[in-house]
Enzyme design. Structure first.
Site, mmCIF file in Angstrom:
data_model
loop_
_atom_site.group_PDB
_atom_site.id
_atom_site.type_symbol
_atom_site.label_atom_id
_atom_site.label_comp_id
_atom_site.label_asym_id
_atom_site.label_seq_id
_atom_site.Cartn_x
_atom_site.Cartn_y
_atom_site.Cartn_z
ATOM 1 N N SER A 142 -18.931 24.071 -17.034
ATOM 2 C CA SER A 142 -17.878 23.576 -17.925
ATOM 3 C C SER A 142 -17.696 24.414 -19.191
ATOM 4 O O SER A 142 -17.413 25.604 -19.109
ATOM 5 C CB SER A 142 -18.181 22.111 -18.262
ATOM 6 O OG SER A 142 -17.070 21.474 -18.815
ATOM 7 N N ASP A 193 -13.849 16.409 -8.565
ATOM 8 C CA ASP A 193 -13.326 17.060 -9.771
ATOM 9 C C ASP A 193 -11.989 17.706 -9.410
ATOM 10 O O ASP A 193 -11.935 18.824 -8.900
ATOM 11 C CB ASP A 193 -14.321 18.111 -10.277
ATOM 12 C CG ASP A 193 -13.872 18.762 -11.579
ATOM 13 O OD1 ASP A 193 -12.777 18.441 -12.075
ATOM 14 O OD2 ASP A 193 -14.628 19.607 -12.108
ATOM 15 N N HIS A 220 -17.046 16.088 -12.043
ATOM 16 C CA HIS A 220 -17.119 17.328 -12.816
ATOM 17 C C HIS A 220 -18.565 17.754 -13.076
ATOM 18 O O HIS A 220 -18.920 18.904 -12.858
ATOM 19 C CB HIS A 220 -16.357 17.131 -14.129
ATOM 20 C CG HIS A 220 -16.315 18.356 -14.984
ATOM 21 N ND1 HIS A 220 -15.792 19.561 -14.529
ATOM 22 C CD2 HIS A 220 -16.739 18.579 -16.257
ATOM 23 C CE1 HIS A 220 -15.885 20.465 -15.498
ATOM 24 N NE2 HIS A 220 -16.457 19.895 -16.542
#
Length: 242
Positions: A142, A193, A220
């Site tokens: 991320s 995700d 995610h």
């Protein structure tokens, strides 16, 4: 109070001040954990101008000359990899594992250097050098893509492997930049995700030496939702690096 008593008090205060100034900072913590596991557990700050806090687990007899460096997402920090058992597991398999607190997260203070792409790449390069990382594999979920991707496109020759997990900022790099990266890459993402994972996967497929693993029933932060599958995929990738 007599002059004699005042003088003694002044000398005492001066001695305490000098003693305080001369004391070293908090030592790097070193301990033996997990019973009979032959590992050393360390935590502390890097010595550079922008200190970065890190947690490290290394086998006393490192079987694999690969150092795994774990970054983190926006809602997490280096402790995530400790709580998930990733640091312990990597050490058991003979890998040195280092988890970082990025600037402004966990125990690391914000850094002016992190305000630019070039600054973030330089900061990460310096931290890896200060920690003596060799044959490094960078794990980047991320938000940490803001650090990992500029470093990758500039200094990919320093990495043994790259493991992006739906990283941010992939849209900032051209197909030509990504195709120039020769680092073996494992692209990991969760099947649930539907946002960042799809965008990053579309871009990262231009890396010439990549493989893809989709973790089922995971969002995610797929490594939290399916830790066993995540660890299995990561270890398989590490064990088969050339």
């Amino acid at each position: 109070m007599s002059r004699y008593q005042a003088a003694l008090l002044g000398l005492g205060l001066l001695f305490m001040l000098l003693l305080y100034i001369g004391l070293p900072g908090p030592p790097e913590r070193t301990s033996q954990l997990w019973g009979d596991l032959n590992s050393t557990v360390l935590s502390g700050f890097t010595p550079g101008s922008s200190p970065i806090f890190y947690r490290e687990v290394r086998p006393l007899h490192q079987a694999r000359r690969v150092d795994v460096v774990l970054l983190h997402g926006k809602a997490f920090n280096s402790r995530t990899w400790e709580q998930l058992g990733t640091l312990k597991l990597l050490s058991q398999r003979g890998y040195r594992a280092v988890a970082l607190d990025l600037p402004g997260f966990g125990n690391s203070a914000p850094s002016e250097e992190a305000s630019s792409e070039a600054g973030r790449a330089e900061l990460l390069a310096r931290v890896l050098q200060e920690l003596g990382v060799q044959n490094g594999v960078l794990v980047s979920p991320s938000l940490s893509g803001r650090y990992a991707l500029p470093f990758l496109t500039r200094s990919h020759h320093q990495l043994r492997g790259f493991v992006p997990i739906a990283p941010t900022s992939t849209q900032n790099y051209t197909q030509e930049q990504l195709r120039a990266v020769t680092t073996p890459t494992l692209i990991l993402y969760g099947e649930l995700d539907h946002g960042l994972a799809r965008e990053s996967l579309r871009q990262l497929r231009h890396l010439p030496k990549h493989s893809v693993v989709k973790l089922h029933n995971a969002g995610h932060a797929c490594y939290l939702h399916q830790p066993q599958d995540f660890h299995r995929a990561l270890l398989s990738f590490l064990d088969h690096l050339p």
